[in-house]
Design a protein around this motif. Sequence first.
Motif, PDB file in Angstrom:
ATOM      1  N   TRP A 191      13.341  46.897  39.582  1.00 59.24           N
ATOM      2  CA  TRP A 191      12.093  46.798  38.807  1.00 59.24           C
ATOM      3  C   TRP A 191      12.280  45.956  37.542  1.00 59.24           C
ATOM      4  O   TRP A 191      11.441  45.127  37.197  1.00 59.24           O
ATOM      5  CB  TRP A 191      11.633  48.199  38.435  1.00 59.24           C
ATOM      6  CG  TRP A 191      10.445  48.189  37.505  1.00 59.24           C
ATOM      7  CD1 TRP A 191       9.151  48.020  37.832  1.00 59.24           C
ATOM      8  CD2 TRP A 191      10.481  48.358  36.085  1.00 59.24           C
ATOM      9  NE1 TRP A 191       8.356  48.064  36.709  1.00 59.24           N
ATOM     10  CE2 TRP A 191       9.152  48.270  35.614  1.00 59.24           C
ATOM     11  CE3 TRP A 191      11.509  48.567  35.163  1.00 59.24           C
ATOM     12  CZ2 TRP A 191       8.826  48.394  34.271  1.00 59.24           C
ATOM     13  CZ3 TRP A 191      11.181  48.687  33.814  1.00 59.24           C
ATOM     14  CH2 TRP A 191       9.862  48.603  33.385  1.00 59.24           C
ATOM     15  N   GLY A 192      13.422  46.175  36.843  1.00 58.24           N
ATOM     16  CA  GLY A 192      13.674  45.389  35.643  1.00 58.24           C
ATOM     17  C   GLY A 192      13.813  43.907  35.959  1.00 58.24           C
ATOM     18  O   GLY A 192      13.276  43.050  35.256  1.00 58.24           O
ATOM     19  N   SER A 193      14.564  43.605  37.039  1.00 61.27           N
ATOM     20  CA  SER A 193      14.722  42.198  37.435  1.00 61.27           C
ATOM     21  C   SER A 193      13.376  41.594  37.832  1.00 61.27           C
ATOM     22  O   SER A 193      13.046  40.450  37.466  1.00 61.27           O
ATOM     23  CB  SER A 193      15.710  42.097  38.595  1.00 61.27           C
ATOM     24  OG  SER A 193      16.965  42.633  38.232  1.00 61.27           O
ATOM     25  N   PHE A 194      12.592  42.375  38.577  1.00 60.32           N
ATOM     26  CA  PHE A 194      11.281  41.906  38.992  1.00 60.32           C
ATOM     27  C   PHE A 194      10.373  41.635  37.777  1.00 60.32           C
ATOM     28  O   PHE A 194       9.644  40.631  37.732  1.00 60.32           O
ATOM     29  CB  PHE A 194      10.638  42.950  39.909  1.00 60.32           C
ATOM     30  CG  PHE A 194       9.245  42.628  40.341  1.00 60.32           C
ATOM     31  CD1 PHE A 194       8.987  41.618  41.252  1.00 60.32           C
ATOM     32  CD2 PHE A 194       8.167  43.341  39.820  1.00 60.32           C
ATOM     33  CE1 PHE A 194       7.693  41.315  41.633  1.00 60.32           C
ATOM     34  CE2 PHE A 194       6.876  43.055  40.197  1.00 60.32           C
ATOM     35  CZ  PHE A 194       6.628  42.030  41.113  1.00 60.32           C
ATOM     36  N   SER A 195      10.448  42.506  36.771  1.00 58.92           N
ATOM     37  CA  SER A 195       9.636  42.316  35.562  1.00 58.92           C
ATOM     38  C   SER A 195      10.045  41.058  34.819  1.00 58.92           C
ATOM     39  O   SER A 195       9.203  40.294  34.340  1.00 58.92           O
ATOM     40  CB  SER A 195       9.764  43.544  34.654  1.00 58.92           C
ATOM     41  OG  SER A 195       9.323  44.717  35.314  1.00 58.92           O
ATOM     42  N   LEU A 196      11.374  40.824  34.721  1.00 62.30           N
ATOM     43  CA  LEU A 196      11.844  39.611  34.043  1.00 62.30           C
ATOM     44  C   LEU A 196      11.416  38.362  34.796  1.00 62.30           C
ATOM     45  O   LEU A 196      11.033  37.351  34.187  1.00 62.30           O
ATOM     46  CB  LEU A 196      13.368  39.661  33.902  1.00 62.30           C
ATOM     47  CG  LEU A 196      13.921  40.708  32.920  1.00 62.30           C
ATOM     48  CD1 LEU A 196      15.454  40.699  32.951  1.00 62.30           C
ATOM     49  CD2 LEU A 196      13.430  40.426  31.503  1.00 62.30           C
ATOM     50  N   VAL A 197      11.490  38.413  36.124  1.00 66.92           N
ATOM     51  CA  VAL A 197      11.059  37.257  36.922  1.00 66.92           C
ATOM     52  C   VAL A 197       9.573  36.990  36.726  1.00 66.92           C
ATOM     53  O   VAL A 197       9.132  35.846  36.567  1.00 66.92           O
ATOM     54  CB  VAL A 197      11.388  37.496  38.417  1.00 66.92           C
ATOM     55  CG1 VAL A 197      10.727  36.422  39.285  1.00 66.92           C
ATOM     56  CG2 VAL A 197      12.888  37.486  38.632  1.00 66.92           C
ATOM     57  N   ILE A 198       8.780  38.067  36.711  1.00 68.61           N
ATOM     58  CA  ILE A 198       7.338  37.900  36.498  1.00 68.61           C
ATOM     59  C   ILE A 198       7.061  37.309  35.109  1.00 68.61           C
ATOM     60  O   ILE A 198       6.265  36.376  34.951  1.00 68.61           O
ATOM     61  CB  ILE A 198       6.611  39.245  36.654  1.00 68.61           C
ATOM     62  CG1 ILE A 198       6.623  39.682  38.111  1.00 68.61           C
ATOM     63  CG2 ILE A 198       5.172  39.151  36.154  1.00 68.61           C
ATOM     64  CD1 ILE A 198       5.953  41.004  38.350  1.00 68.61           C
ATOM     65  N   LEU A 199       7.759  37.839  34.087  1.00 69.10           N
ATOM     66  CA  LEU A 199       7.569  37.351  32.726  1.00 69.10           C
ATOM     67  C   LEU A 199       7.926  35.872  32.618  1.00 69.10           C
ATOM     68  O   LEU A 199       7.155  35.063  32.072  1.00 69.10           O
ATOM     69  CB  LEU A 199       8.425  38.184  31.765  1.00 69.10           C
ATOM     70  CG  LEU A 199       8.364  37.788  30.283  1.00 69.10           C
ATOM     71  CD1 LEU A 199       6.958  37.941  29.747  1.00 69.10           C
ATOM     72  CD2 LEU A 199       9.339  38.620  29.468  1.00 69.10           C
ATOM     73  N   ALA A 200       9.102  35.517  33.146  1.00 76.45           N
ATOM     74  CA  ALA A 200       9.518  34.117  33.087  1.00 76.45           C
ATOM     75  C   ALA A 200       8.590  33.237  33.905  1.00 76.45           C
ATOM     76  O   ALA A 200       8.213  32.130  33.472  1.00 76.45           O
ATOM     77  CB  ALA A 200      10.955  33.980  33.595  1.00 76.45           C
ATOM     78  N   GLY A 201       8.181  33.731  35.085  1.00 76.28           N
ATOM     79  CA  GLY A 201       7.279  32.937  35.919  1.00 76.28           C
ATOM     80  C   GLY A 201       5.941  32.698  35.263  1.00 76.28           C
ATOM     81  O   GLY A 201       5.387  31.585  35.312  1.00 76.28           O
ATOM     82  N   LEU A 203       5.232  32.795  31.941  1.00 76.86           N
ATOM     83  CA  LEU A 203       5.369  31.925  30.773  1.00 76.86           C
ATOM     84  C   LEU A 203       5.627  30.475  31.182  1.00 76.86           C
ATOM     85  O   LEU A 203       4.992  29.541  30.664  1.00 76.86           O
ATOM     86  CB  LEU A 203       6.492  32.436  29.870  1.00 76.86           C
ATOM     87  CG  LEU A 203       6.234  33.789  29.185  1.00 76.86           C
ATOM     88  CD1 LEU A 203       7.436  34.186  28.349  1.00 76.86           C
ATOM     89  CD2 LEU A 203       4.985  33.732  28.327  1.00 76.86           C
ATOM     90  N   LEU A 204       6.567  30.272  32.120  1.00 79.64           N
ATOM     91  CA  LEU A 204       6.857  28.909  32.568  1.00 79.64           C
ATOM     92  C   LEU A 204       5.677  28.312  33.332  1.00 79.64           C
ATOM     93  O   LEU A 204       5.341  27.138  33.157  1.00 79.64           O
ATOM     94  CB  LEU A 204       8.116  28.903  33.438  1.00 79.64           C
ATOM     95  CG  LEU A 204       9.432  29.242  32.711  1.00 79.64           C
ATOM     96  CD1 LEU A 204      10.589  29.273  33.711  1.00 79.64           C
ATOM     97  CD2 LEU A 204       9.710  28.233  31.604  1.00 79.64           C
ATOM     98  N   GLY A 205       5.068  29.117  34.186  1.00 77.47           N
ATOM     99  CA  GLY A 205       3.907  28.616  34.923  1.00 77.47           C
ATOM    100  C   GLY A 205       2.750  28.286  34.013  1.00 77.47           C
ATOM    101  O   GLY A 205       2.050  27.283  34.202  1.00 77.47           O
ATOM    102  N   HIS A 206       2.562  29.131  32.993  1.00 73.39           N
ATOM    103  CA  HIS A 206       1.484  28.843  32.036  1.00 73.39           C
ATOM    104  C   HIS A 206       1.748  27.543  31.293  1.00 73.39           C
ATOM    105  O   HIS A 206       0.846  26.707  31.142  1.00 73.39           O
ATOM    106  CB  HIS A 206       1.360  29.999  31.037  1.00 73.39           C
ATOM    107  CG  HIS A 206       0.536  29.660  29.836  1.00 73.39           C
ATOM    108  ND1 HIS A 206       1.087  29.235  28.655  1.00 73.39           N
ATOM    109  CD2 HIS A 206      -0.812  29.658  29.663  1.00 73.39           C
ATOM    110  CE1 HIS A 206       0.130  28.989  27.796  1.00 73.39           C
ATOM    111  NE2 HIS A 206      -1.036  29.231  28.368  1.00 73.39           N
ATOM    112  N   TYR A 207       2.976  27.357  30.828  1.00 79.08           N
ATOM    113  CA  TYR A 207       3.271  26.136  30.090  1.00 79.08           C
ATOM    114  C   TYR A 207       3.171  24.904  30.992  1.00 79.08           C
ATOM    115  O   TYR A 207       2.621  23.876  30.601  1.00 79.08           O
ATOM    116  CB  TYR A 207       4.662  26.197  29.465  1.00 79.08           C
ATOM    117  CG  TYR A 207       4.991  24.950  28.675  1.00 79.08           C
ATOM    118  CD1 TYR A 207       4.434  24.741  27.420  1.00 79.08           C
ATOM    119  CD2 TYR A 207       5.835  23.979  29.200  1.00 79.08           C
ATOM    120  CE1 TYR A 207       4.706  23.587  26.711  1.00 79.08           C
ATOM    121  CE2 TYR A 207       6.122  22.825  28.496  1.00 79.08           C
ATOM    122  CZ  TYR A 207       5.554  22.635  27.241  1.00 79.08           C
ATOM    123  OH  TYR A 207       5.818  21.496  26.547  1.00 79.08           O
TER     124      TYR A 207
END
Length: 506
Positions: A191-201, A203-207
């Motif tokens: 779950w923690g890894s999945f949350s970090l991937v979602i967060l990075a995805g 932020l990076l996708g938004h930018y």
Amino acid sequence: MSKKDPVKMNTSSTSRYHFGISGLQRTLLLFVVLPLVLFTALGIRFGLGQASQFQEQRLKNDLELIGRAISIPVGTALDKGDMHAVELALGSVFVLGEVYGASVFDVAGNRIASAGITETDLTGTTIPDRIRTTGEGQEAFSRVAGRSLFSHFLPLFDAAGQIQGLIQITRRASDFGHALQQLTIIAWLVWGSFSLVILAGVLLGHYGGVGRHVDKLLKHMQRVAGGDLSHRAALDGPSEVASLARGLNHMLDSIEQAHRDLDEHRAAETQLVARLKDNEKMVAIGSMARGIAHELGAPLSVIDGRARRLERSGSLDEQQLRNVAGIRSQVGRLTRTVRQLLDYCRPAATQPRELTPQVLIEGVIEAIRPELEAGDRSLQTRIPADLPAFCGDAGRLELALLNLLRNALQASTSQIGIAAEADAQSLTIRVSDDGPGLPAEHDLSTLLEPFFTTKSPGEGTGLGLAIVQAVAEEHGGHLSLANQAGGGCEARLQLPLTGNTKEATA
């Protein structure tokens, strides 16, 4: 607020966008990422709860199966009074490695035999009574020798099917938690890894998809805030950002157009104010000129009449006759000046009617012919007989043409010309001379001003062209002046063939 303040504000907001989290990113984190992470956490928690219940039930079922497996040999051994066989049967449960202890109690709850850690006495509990009442197994958590245990109780039946005691199978209560501990750790790590991937995805996708285009748009807006209103934003990026850029460009176009309209309005207002001042000045001049003309008209008529009477009396010698002729000549010049003043100052009460251009022009030529002969000037005419008729005031048009011909006569050296032509829209009358032409230092608006003249003092009032311009405007036409390629000047009076007078239009 000065322009520097918003520029500074935009710069700081752009810096925050690069080196921090922008407001849009915070919104995405708050309304997209956080709910998604929370929902996944709730899902994992629910799943772990279900898995824990399943595992706990499985372990309980295992104890029940073990208890049922040894209840028959234990019951048989009790019937025979073989306690050694009872202890052997109890000891056999440890072979499975999942049992912590096993005991046999009589129907009152007194322990008969045991192996491992179990309860020593059940007489103070309700378990024996519940087993005797229901005849079914019971479960309970208890603490024995400082250890938390889970116990499963099953009735023991004799050969007659009567309850003769009960059997207890125990295991540590911690076994239920240890069974899912590793799964829980793995689940929350995932779950923690999945949350970090979602967060990075996010932020990076938004930018990559929006942020960098918003950054460019902010830079465009910063240039506009700095005063560069001619700058336009690039229409790239997602359709929403492109729409914002398009809206910004449209707003800038509107502002620029509004500035142009405002400048044009100010220029028109300035011209209108200047015209109003000129009109007020001309009204004052016209009123004064009209008064002077009326005051001079009667005395001039008296002077001319008496001079004519002296000229005809026959009592004057040759020198006196020349003096009287000079008096009459100057009176005539003054009379013409007075007539021009009256022609310019009187209201333009036009009386339009259908006119034939050829007849109108020929009448004007006949009126000015004596002046042509006196000035020894020739007149060249080119008047087609098939010119279309038009509507106009004959008197006002004759006055305008006489002034044009008289100006040409005064400027010419040997000849003047008059020509007419027509198309489907207008009639054009051209009056030309072979004089020196128009002075280069004066434009058309100056030449058409009342009382402006290029002639020597005493040779003109400066009202001739002003009268022609006024008559042209009365008829919906216009007057233009230009130098000819071969020398001399050409005046062009253009009149519309339809709806050509203010009176007719009204």
